[in-house]
Structures are given as C-alpha cells and as structure tokens.
Design an enzyme around this catalytic site. Structure first.
Site, PDB file in Angstrom:
ATOM      1  CG  ASP A  59      -1.354   7.852   0.439  1.00 38.88           C
ATOM      2  OD1 ASP A  59      -0.989   8.949   0.444  1.00 38.88           O
ATOM      3  OD2 ASP A  59      -2.067   7.465  -0.739  1.00 38.88           O
ATOM      4  CG  ASP A 117      -2.333   2.448   6.327  1.00 45.07           C
ATOM      5  OD1 ASP A 117      -2.516   2.216   5.003  1.00 45.07           O
ATOM      6  OD2 ASP A 117      -2.745   3.560   6.968  1.00 45.07           O
ATOM      7  CG  ASP A 173      -1.606   1.107   1.439  1.00 45.39           C
ATOM      8  OD1 ASP A 173      -2.270   1.465   0.466  1.00 45.39           O
ATOM      9  OD2 ASP A 173      -1.592   1.652   2.613  1.00 45.39           O
TER      10      ASP A 173
END
Length: 237
Positions: free
Chosen positions: A19, A195, A17
C-alpha cells in the site's frame, strides 16, 4: 539535487511494500485497485531475479494473495508476524502474538459511534482507520493507546490516517533478515522499496546486508505510479 533513480539490476533481491508503494492508497483498506499490468510486472521481475522478489506488507497474507492473484509471493505479512519462504506456506514468525479478543470489542463499540472510522482486524493485530473521519484522530489515538497500555506484547504504530496495534517484536526488518538466509535471496544485494515510517526498518535491514532502500516520496517523484513503471521497465530489461 534529486537523486538518480537506479534501475533494477540482475544481482538484486527486491523487497516491496504494497500500500502506497505498489498500490495507491484508498479511502478504505478493501477499496484498493490493482492496476492492469502490475501482476505481469512482478512476474517478469521475479523471473529476471530468479525469484528474489518479496512482498513486505502490514496486511495479512490473505489480502496480499487476493490482490496479486494468481501470484503467491514470498515475503512478510502483518509487519513480519507471518513469513512465507519461496514455495512454502505462510507461517507465524517468532514475533507473532494473538490479539486480546476484548480489544476488538472495545474498538468496534467505539467505531459504531464514530461514522467513517473503520476497524481492520488482522491475524496478529488490528488497525483503526480515520481517513474518512479525520476529526477523530485524537480520539482514535487515545483509545488505541489505552489498549497498548494494557499489554506490553503489543505496540502502537502510526500509519497512513490510521493507528495500528501490532506485536511489539514485529517489524519489516524481520522478514528481510529471514529471507536473506534462504535461496534465491541469499548472496544478493537487497533493495527495499517503501513509502511509510514502518518501511524504514526494512530499509535498514537491507543496508545491513550491503543493499539500500528506496523511498517512494523521496526517490519516486511520481509516487506509486512511477514505482509500477519502474517495475515494468525492470521486467522487460
């Protein structure tokens, strides 16, 4: 008891991922900072894994390529609405849908009266950010829900201080499934690092293929800075 963070192994296929994982979250989507050394770490890990490193992001491919230039990495973008195979051009996935134009008009009109609320159009969706105006969260949700209620082709997705409308069939599992059918990912052990709740689909796809997921909040005590240090170690191993 905290789990022991595994180091990058040569038989992995790595799905990352962007961001909140590789990059620190910023107040505005266009204000993220690419730390020195990140691109070199990605290049080094990709060389070590024979190219089996992909970026899986909710952002459009143009944003990702701009942040990680000169790299143009394989991956999934727009939550799987676009997929790029190794060495290829990004193409719409089976989940891609065109956002109704009137939605952007409605969202921008509302945002014009809500200082701090930002509208982020994407190739196959749109996000509305309220990080700079947290008191508007309920109003943003209601507005975005009203759009989703008008069209079953799109679903409402909670994100970091934002709500996003994305194609109903788009998720981060889709690019993992596609890439795992192609060299150099095929036959490797997939590891998905993310996240957010949107990354759980990608982690589950990795588990289906005999791999696992690493969650920034649970597995990396230092957040995205520790993820970058982990990548740097993997690049130099």
């Amino acid at each position: 008891m905290a789990s022991i963070l595994p180091e990058i192994a040569p038989d992995w296929a790595l799905f990352l991922d962007l961001d909140g994982t590789l990059l620190d979250i910023a107040p505005r989507p266009d204000a993220v900072i690419v730390p020195p050394g990140l691109v070199d770490s990605l290049r080094g890990v990709a060389a070590r894994l024979n190219g089996a490193v992909a970026i899986i992001s909710g952002r459009p491919v143009g944003d990702v390529d701009r942040f990680l230039a000169p790299l143009a990495m394989p991956g999934g973008f727009g939550h799987g609405s676009e997929i790029r195979l190794p060495g290829g051009a990004p193409t719409p996935s089976e989940a891609a849908r065109h956002l109704p134009g009137e939605w952007l008009v409605r969202l921008r009109e509302a945002a014009s009266g809500w200082p701090g609320v930002l509208v982020e159009p994407k190739a196959h969706g749109v996000a509305m950010h309220f990080r700079l105006a947290p008191e508007r969260e309920a109003e943003v949700r209601v507005l975005m829900e009203s759009c989703a209620a008008d069209c079953e082709d799109f679903a409402l997705l909670p994100a970091h201080m934002a709500f996003e409308l994305r194609p109903a069939g788009a998720n981060k599992a889709l690019p993992v499934e596609v890439l795992m059918r192609h060299a150099p990912f095929e036959g490797r052990r997939p590891v998905f690092v993310g996240d957010d709740v949107t990354d759980e689909d990608g982690m589950e796809a990795a588990r289906r293929h005999g791999g696992f997921g690493l969650h920034v909040g649970r597995d990396f005590r230092g957040g995205s800075a520790e993820v970058r240090a982990w990548l740097a170690r993997g690049a130099s191993a």
